[in-house]
Enzyme design. Sequence first.
Site, short mmCIF file in Angstrom:
data_model
loop_
_atom_site.label_atom_id
_atom_site.label_comp_id
_atom_site.label_asym_id
_atom_site.label_seq_id
_atom_site.Cartn_x
_atom_site.Cartn_y
_atom_site.Cartn_z
N HIS A 137 0.82 -1.22 0.00
CA HIS A 137 0.00 0.00 0.00
C HIS A 137 0.85 1.26 0.00
CE1 HIS A 137 -4.03 1.78 0.57
NE2 HIS A 137 -3.39 2.76 1.19
N ASP A 140 0.11 5.59 -0.99
CA ASP A 140 -0.90 6.59 -1.38
C ASP A 140 -0.36 7.68 -2.29
OD1 ASP A 140 -3.53 6.03 -0.34
OD2 ASP A 140 -2.69 6.21 1.67
N GLU A 146 -8.86 1.69 -3.26
CA GLU A 146 -9.06 1.75 -1.81
C GLU A 146 -10.39 2.43 -1.51
OE1 GLU A 146 -6.34 4.03 0.65
OE2 GLU A 146 -6.74 2.68 2.35
N HIS A 173 -13.17 2.49 3.28
CA HIS A 173 -12.16 3.30 3.96
C HIS A 173 -12.64 3.56 5.38
CE1 HIS A 173 -9.48 6.95 4.48
NE2 HIS A 173 -8.66 5.95 4.24
N HIS A 203 -9.11 -1.77 6.86
CA HIS A 203 -10.20 -0.78 7.01
C HIS A 203 -11.55 -1.37 7.32
CE1 HIS A 203 -8.21 3.02 6.23
NE2 HIS A 203 -7.58 2.48 5.19
N HIS A 244 -2.62 -3.16 4.70
CA HIS A 244 -1.89 -2.26 5.61
C HIS A 244 -2.56 -2.29 6.97
CE1 HIS A 244 -4.83 0.11 3.38
NE2 HIS A 244 -4.69 1.18 4.13
N ASP A 300 1.96 1.89 3.62
CA ASP A 300 1.02 3.01 3.69
C ASP A 300 1.75 4.35 3.79
OD1 ASP A 300 -1.33 4.43 3.60
OD2 ASP A 300 -2.03 3.85 5.58
ZN LIG Z 1 -5.79 3.05 4.09
#
Ligand SMILES: [Zn+2]
Length: 397
Positions: free
Chosen positions: A28, A30, A132, A159, A200, A221, A325
């Site tokens: 993961h 972002d 995600e 999420h 999540h 993650h 993450d």
């Molecule tokens: Zn996340």
Amino acid sequence: MTDGPMTADNALAVARDVLERAPLIDGHNDLPWVIRIDRAARGDVAAYDLTRVRERADTDIPRLRDGLVGAQFWAAFQPTSTPHPARTTLEQIDLIRRIEEAHPDVFLPARRAADYARAKAMGRIASFIAVEGGVGLENSLSPLRIWHAAGMRLMTLCHNETLDWVDSATDAPRVGGLNAFGRAIVGELNRLGVVIDLAHTSHDAMRRVLDVSEAPVALSHSNAYSLCDHPRNTPDDVLKRLKANGGLVMATFVPGFVSQPLRDWLRRSRNGYGKGPAVADPKAQMAEPETRQGAAPKASLEQVADHIVRLVETAGLDHVGVGSDYFGGASPTGLEDVSRFPYLFAELVRRGFSERDLEKMSSKNMLRVLRRVEAVGVSLRRTRAPAIGELEDYPGA
Ligand SMILES: [Zn+2]
């Protein structure tokens, strides 16, 4: 196990050796959202310029190379409250594809497990697309197939907020974990050969998905709840079920999911995280250096290693990986950016893991999951028609 006492330099050399043989699959990152919200770049990959080290950010090409990253799952993330969720998901998938296109000498568009080895042979990084948050489905099954056609190979169901079909770890439950429509989504992801990601989701949603998934799952993650009791982390009973499921949990660096003292500190602060249905963004909170309580306790690389040891003890060595993450915000001391993965593996060398163990955690476990998910998809597509319809079509939803 390694022999004899290990100096810091020895351990780092061993770690680099392992990661050169079996480069890291990071579950993961972002970066696509970071590029979207960057004030100067505003989603323009070329303008963001991944070719130079960005001191104030955590992910760029030079440091991915230093970090011995062999494959990256990029998050096509959107906040649940985004005004146009279906469009935003497509825009973020498109942004990842534009990263691939802008740097064909660096990133290999990866759509199968076998692309990891192909990328390695070419000296490139396998680029996997992960969506995600399922808010962009807008309660329809159809987008799953379009996302898959666009390259999605892993989907994080939700999420920070509960959706109409799956409960979030950080919101009030509404559907008993997963309802009938959620089960249809799980079934279609199995059929498509997409990895279901339980990071999540609520703990009950994890259990309900494990009840019905026909393929291994991932927690892309997420850390050990028994070491840091943040609801985003994974409880022991779920970790133990990964053995029978064949899936894996990927240890993460988000400070509030790593350090119990920081978790306690955040819980005491105003806007305490996890206290009600309207929770603040935990990542935004991590970025707040201090409040009236004084400076926040720091999370550390060693604490991430503690989580990995605990995850291995509970889920088993074949069911643990790494999902950093990195999101352009706070990270543990020692894990400031994507160049730091070898230092984490050096710490794992010092904890007594063998080179074989480390290769499993760096890549082999996730490759096994990807291969199995692909095979299940191939076999289900022979016998099962595509699932169609929307939330209202699923009684009990
Ligand atoms: Zn996340």
